[in-house]
Write an enzyme that holds these catalytic residues in place. Structure first.
Site, PDB file in Angstrom:
ATOM      1  N   CYS A  48      54.569  38.064  35.173  1.00  0.00           N
ATOM      2  CA  CYS A  48      53.503  36.739  34.563  1.00  0.00           C
ATOM      3  C   CYS A  48      53.149  36.562  33.290  1.00  0.00           C
ATOM      4  O   CYS A  48      53.185  35.779  32.550  1.00  0.00           O
ATOM      5  CB  CYS A  48      52.036  37.723  35.610  1.00  0.00           C
ATOM      6  SG  CYS A  48      52.134  37.878  37.403  1.00  0.00           S
ATOM      7  N   ASP A  80      48.048  42.081  39.706  1.00  0.00           N
ATOM      8  CA  ASP A  80      47.199  41.798  41.089  1.00  0.00           C
ATOM      9  C   ASP A  80      48.093  42.057  42.323  1.00  0.00           C
ATOM     10  O   ASP A  80      48.281  42.769  42.817  1.00  0.00           O
ATOM     11  CB  ASP A  80      45.783  40.252  41.576  1.00  0.00           C
ATOM     12  CG  ASP A  80      44.974  39.819  40.767  1.00  0.00           C
ATOM     13  OD1 ASP A  80      45.040  39.849  39.055  1.00  0.00           O
ATOM     14  OD2 ASP A  80      44.539  39.517  41.157  1.00  0.00           O
ATOM     15  N   CYS A 121      48.443  35.989  34.360  1.00  0.00           N
ATOM     16  CA  CYS A 121      47.629  36.112  35.216  1.00  0.00           C
ATOM     17  C   CYS A 121      46.960  36.088  36.182  1.00  0.00           C
ATOM     18  O   CYS A 121      46.388  35.546  35.063  1.00  0.00           O
ATOM     19  CB  CYS A 121      48.566  37.532  35.752  1.00  0.00           C
ATOM     20  SG  CYS A 121      48.231  38.462  36.940  1.00  0.00           S
ATOM     21  N   ASP A 122      46.122  36.048  36.766  1.00  0.00           N
ATOM     22  CA  ASP A 122      45.476  35.504  38.086  1.00  0.00           C
ATOM     23  C   ASP A 122      43.943  35.489  37.102  1.00  0.00           C
ATOM     24  O   ASP A 122      42.821  35.013  36.493  1.00  0.00           O
ATOM     25  CB  ASP A 122      44.798  36.375  39.118  1.00  0.00           C
ATOM     26  CG  ASP A 122      45.700  36.169  40.562  1.00  0.00           C
ATOM     27  OD1 ASP A 122      46.959  35.879  39.261  1.00  0.00           O
ATOM     28  OD2 ASP A 122      46.034  35.848  41.269  1.00  0.00           O
ATOM     29  N   LYS A 123      43.131  36.780  35.934  1.00  0.00           N
ATOM     30  CA  LYS A 123      41.688  37.401  35.805  1.00  0.00           C
ATOM     31  C   LYS A 123      41.686  36.917  34.416  1.00  0.00           C
ATOM     32  O   LYS A 123      41.104  36.667  33.302  1.00  0.00           O
ATOM     33  CB  LYS A 123      41.316  38.591  36.110  1.00  0.00           C
ATOM     34  CG  LYS A 123      41.774  39.238  37.456  1.00  0.00           C
ATOM     35  CD  LYS A 123      40.589  38.099  38.048  1.00  0.00           C
ATOM     36  CE  LYS A 123      41.564  38.551  39.325  1.00  0.00           C
ATOM     37  NZ  LYS A 123      42.121  38.211  39.588  1.00  0.00           N
ATOM     38  N   CYS A 193      52.900  34.069  39.542  1.00  0.00           N
ATOM     39  CA  CYS A 193      53.387  34.220  41.184  1.00  0.00           C
ATOM     40  C   CYS A 193      53.351  32.489  41.665  1.00  0.00           C
ATOM     41  O   CYS A 193      52.733  31.599  41.201  1.00  0.00           O
ATOM     42  CB  CYS A 193      52.370  34.815  42.240  1.00  0.00           C
ATOM     43  SG  CYS A 193      52.122  36.249  41.637  1.00  0.00           S
ATOM     44  N   GLU A 444      41.491  42.501  46.417  1.00  0.00           N
ATOM     45  CA  GLU A 444      42.209  41.578  46.713  1.00  0.00           C
ATOM     46  C   GLU A 444      42.449  42.260  48.043  1.00  0.00           C
ATOM     47  O   GLU A 444      42.537  43.384  48.433  1.00  0.00           O
ATOM     48  CB  GLU A 444      43.093  41.143  46.050  1.00  0.00           C
ATOM     49  CG  GLU A 444      42.358  39.885  45.263  1.00  0.00           C
ATOM     50  CD  GLU A 444      43.692  39.227  44.419  1.00  0.00           C
ATOM     51  OE1 GLU A 444      42.583  38.051  43.470  1.00  0.00           O
ATOM     52  OE2 GLU A 444      44.391  39.384  44.903  1.00  0.00           O
ATOM     53  N   SER A 470      43.646  37.122  48.286  1.00  0.00           N
ATOM     54  CA  SER A 470      45.163  36.665  47.101  1.00  0.00           C
ATOM     55  C   SER A 470      44.772  35.112  47.701  1.00  0.00           C
ATOM     56  O   SER A 470      44.694  34.586  48.736  1.00  0.00           O
ATOM     57  CB  SER A 470      46.088  37.347  47.369  1.00  0.00           C
ATOM     58  OG  SER A 470      47.034  36.805  46.762  1.00  0.00           O
TER      59      SER A 470
END
Length: 558
Positions: A48, A80, A121-123, A193, A444, A470
């Site tokens: 990511c 994640d 990435c997500d966070k 992702c 998640e 997720s």
């Protein structure tokens, strides 16, 4: 310009500081210019964020050419996807707070005049935005970009397909060789992702809310155009510093409403609810979980994107990028065009300047042909979740289910039951003690939800949890149940076989027992012993609030 960096770099008494900085190549001329911190979330543990070191070079070049001095620093990132289904996943949401804290600390300590945050990435995306809102320094967020889709049997696939393949393999619907082939094909190179999962949802939010320049985030990470976008962000931050344009001038209630509408229109991740609530807290803007329902209900679902749709995030770029989504919101009256952006232009001005829709594309539907007339998020409340919970209805074929509760006190226990063939059609799987405090970290549940889908149970089984999902989760899945089990929320009182009712149209979720029976059960509740008693996880448990308020730690009670 009134530069706060001069506190560190200018004056005879600052000679020691300048001496340090000259030892690593900075000149007197460099130190008279605005100092711009480049907050880089590069890490070598996942695809990511993998190319962010290269992009930082382009950002730095843009800063220098625009008249500033770049100073790069790193913060952390947790994957994640890689940690999913393990104890490591508990660190993901915690990392959002650590990312925000670390960017805040470095910026305050070194007294930067502006920040460019490189995220993926997500966070890392909400963590960076939260830090900018706390600091209220001119700041730009640049998303590193999506991964390209993989190819399997001549079809585009993403990591979502691999997670679901695990469930299919468990019940014999997919061979070991096919599972390995999908594993080898799904992730062809660097990038986050590849559906409208959490990273791409929040990348959309960053452009629509105004912290990212419009048109930069949808470019895939391996695309050469990303280098130009990074250079441009270096220019944009100098302009923002010169014009004293700050995050709280941009992230207003109007901008947050626009962002919520973009999540609804794009079929985005339920995690956006947590993160936008957190943004509001950092910016001192009133926002409640109920506001998401109102805004989603009036916004059409327009983007045909995975996890429920046909297309990947790279297809958004081919269609014209996030500006096409923004243009739909603007033209349909679903966004407030007067909201300011980091470029110094309003949302409406940016849309008209930047949008270049690809003729004939069908990734993002026209306003007169939406996928659904209302957006992808629904807030449910009721006896099981008095403070609320979230379901993503994108791609759902049913709107209600009543069935027996199958109760599990951890994700691992539920996963074992699913893979062991112990979940039957009609069941409602309850996974509790996975909330912000109970987990801790609100894991998640992509492993479990994907296994349910992969086993062919998604049309007959529901799942309810005080944990998270997720952005790749699909199916009749309800998350963020609040209050959580660990603090004595009603989900702690559910017993095996209890009847649970989920009614999306009525926006209700209920434990079908009498009020007196519920009170009697909760009266006997005993708070479980903490799973962590030292370190960052214990600190998080002591400070974190409810999911219905964004699961933030920034306002501790002293």
């Amino acid at each position: 310009m009134k530069l706060q960096s001069y506190t560190i770099t200018q004056g005879k008494d600052r000679a020691p500081a300048r001496s340090y900085l000259k030892s690593i190549g900075y000149t007197d001329e460099d130190l008279k210019k605005p100092i711009i911190g480049i907050a880089n979330t590069w890490i070598g543990t996942m695809p990511c964020n993998y190319n962010l070191r290269e992009l930082a070079v382009d950002v730095a070049r843009g800063i220098r050419e625009a008249g500033g001095t770049p100073m790069e620093f790193n913060t952390i990132a947790i994957s994640d996807g890689i940690t999913m289904g393990t104890e490591g996943m508990k660190t993901s949401l915690v990392s959002r707070e650590v990312i925000a804290d670390s960017i805040e600390l470095v910026a305050r300590g070194h007294m930067f005049d502006g920040i460019v945050a490189l995220v993926a990435c997500d966070k890392t995306i909400p963590g960076a935005a939260m830090a900018l809102l706390r600091l209220n320094l001119p700041g730009v967020v640049l998303y590193g970009g999506t991964i390209l889709p993989g190819k399997y049997n001549d079809k585009d696939i993403t990591i979502q397909d691999v997670f679901e393949a695990v469930g299919a393999n468990a019940v014999g619907r997919l061979s070991d060789q096919e599972l390995l082939a999908m594993e080898n094909a799904a992730c062809p190179g660097p990038g986050a992702c590849g559906g409208q999962y959490t990273a791409n949802t929040m990348a959309t939010v960053m452009e629509v809310i105004g912290l990212s320049p419009m048109g930069v985030n949808a470019i895939p990470q391996v695309d050469e155009r990303k280098h130009e976008a990074a250079h441009y962000c270096g220019e944009v931050i100098l302009s923002a510093v010169k014009n004293n344009l700050r995050p709280r001038d941009i992230v207003t209630r109007a901008a947050i409403d626009n962002a919520i509408a973009s999540v609804a229109a794009s079929g985005g991740s339920t995690n956006a609810v947590l993160h936008l609530l957190a943004f509001a807290r950092e910016a001192n803007i009133p926002l409640t979980i109920d506001d998401f329902q109102e805004l989603s209900e009036r916004t059409p679902l327009l983007a045909d994107l995975k996890p429920a749709g046909r297309y990947t995030a790279a297809d958004v770029d081919k269609a014209g990028g996030i500006p096409v989504i923004s243009k739909r919101l603007h033209d349909g009256g679903f966004a407030r065009s007067s909201a300011m952006t980091i470029t110094g232009k309003t949302f409406g001005e940016q849309v008209n300047l930047v949008v270049k829709e690809t003729p004939g594309q069908d990734v993002i539907r026209p306003l007169d042909n939406p996928i659904k007339k209302s957006g992808g998020l629904v807030i449910l409340k009721g006896s099981l979740a008095p403070e609320g919970c979230v379901i993503k209805v994108t791609g759902l074929n049913r709107t209600e289910q009543t069935g027996p509760a199958r109760v599990f006190d951890s994700e691992e226990a539920a996963m074992a039951a699913v893979l062991g063939g112990k979940i039957q059609p009609g069941d409602i799987v309850i996974i509790r003690y996975e909330g912000p405090r109970g987990g801790p970290g609100m894991r998640e549940m992509l492993g479990v939800t994907s296994a349910i889908v992969g086993e062919g149970l998604s049309e007959s089984v529901a799942l309810v949890t005080d944990g998270r999902f997720s952005g790749a989760t699909r199916g009749f899945m309800v998350g963020h149940v609040a209050p959580e089990a660990a603090v004595g929320g009603p989900i702690a009182a559910v017993r095996e076989g209890d009847s649970i009712t989920i009614d999306v149209k009525a926006r209700r979720i209920g434990l079908d027992i009498s009020v007196s029976e519920l009170h009697e059960r909760l009266a006997g509740f005993e708070r479980p012993a903490p799973k962590y008693t030292t370190g960052v996880m214990a600190k998080y448990v002591a400070l974190v609030g409810s999911a219905s308020d964004g699961a933030v730690t920034s306002r501790p009670t002293l």
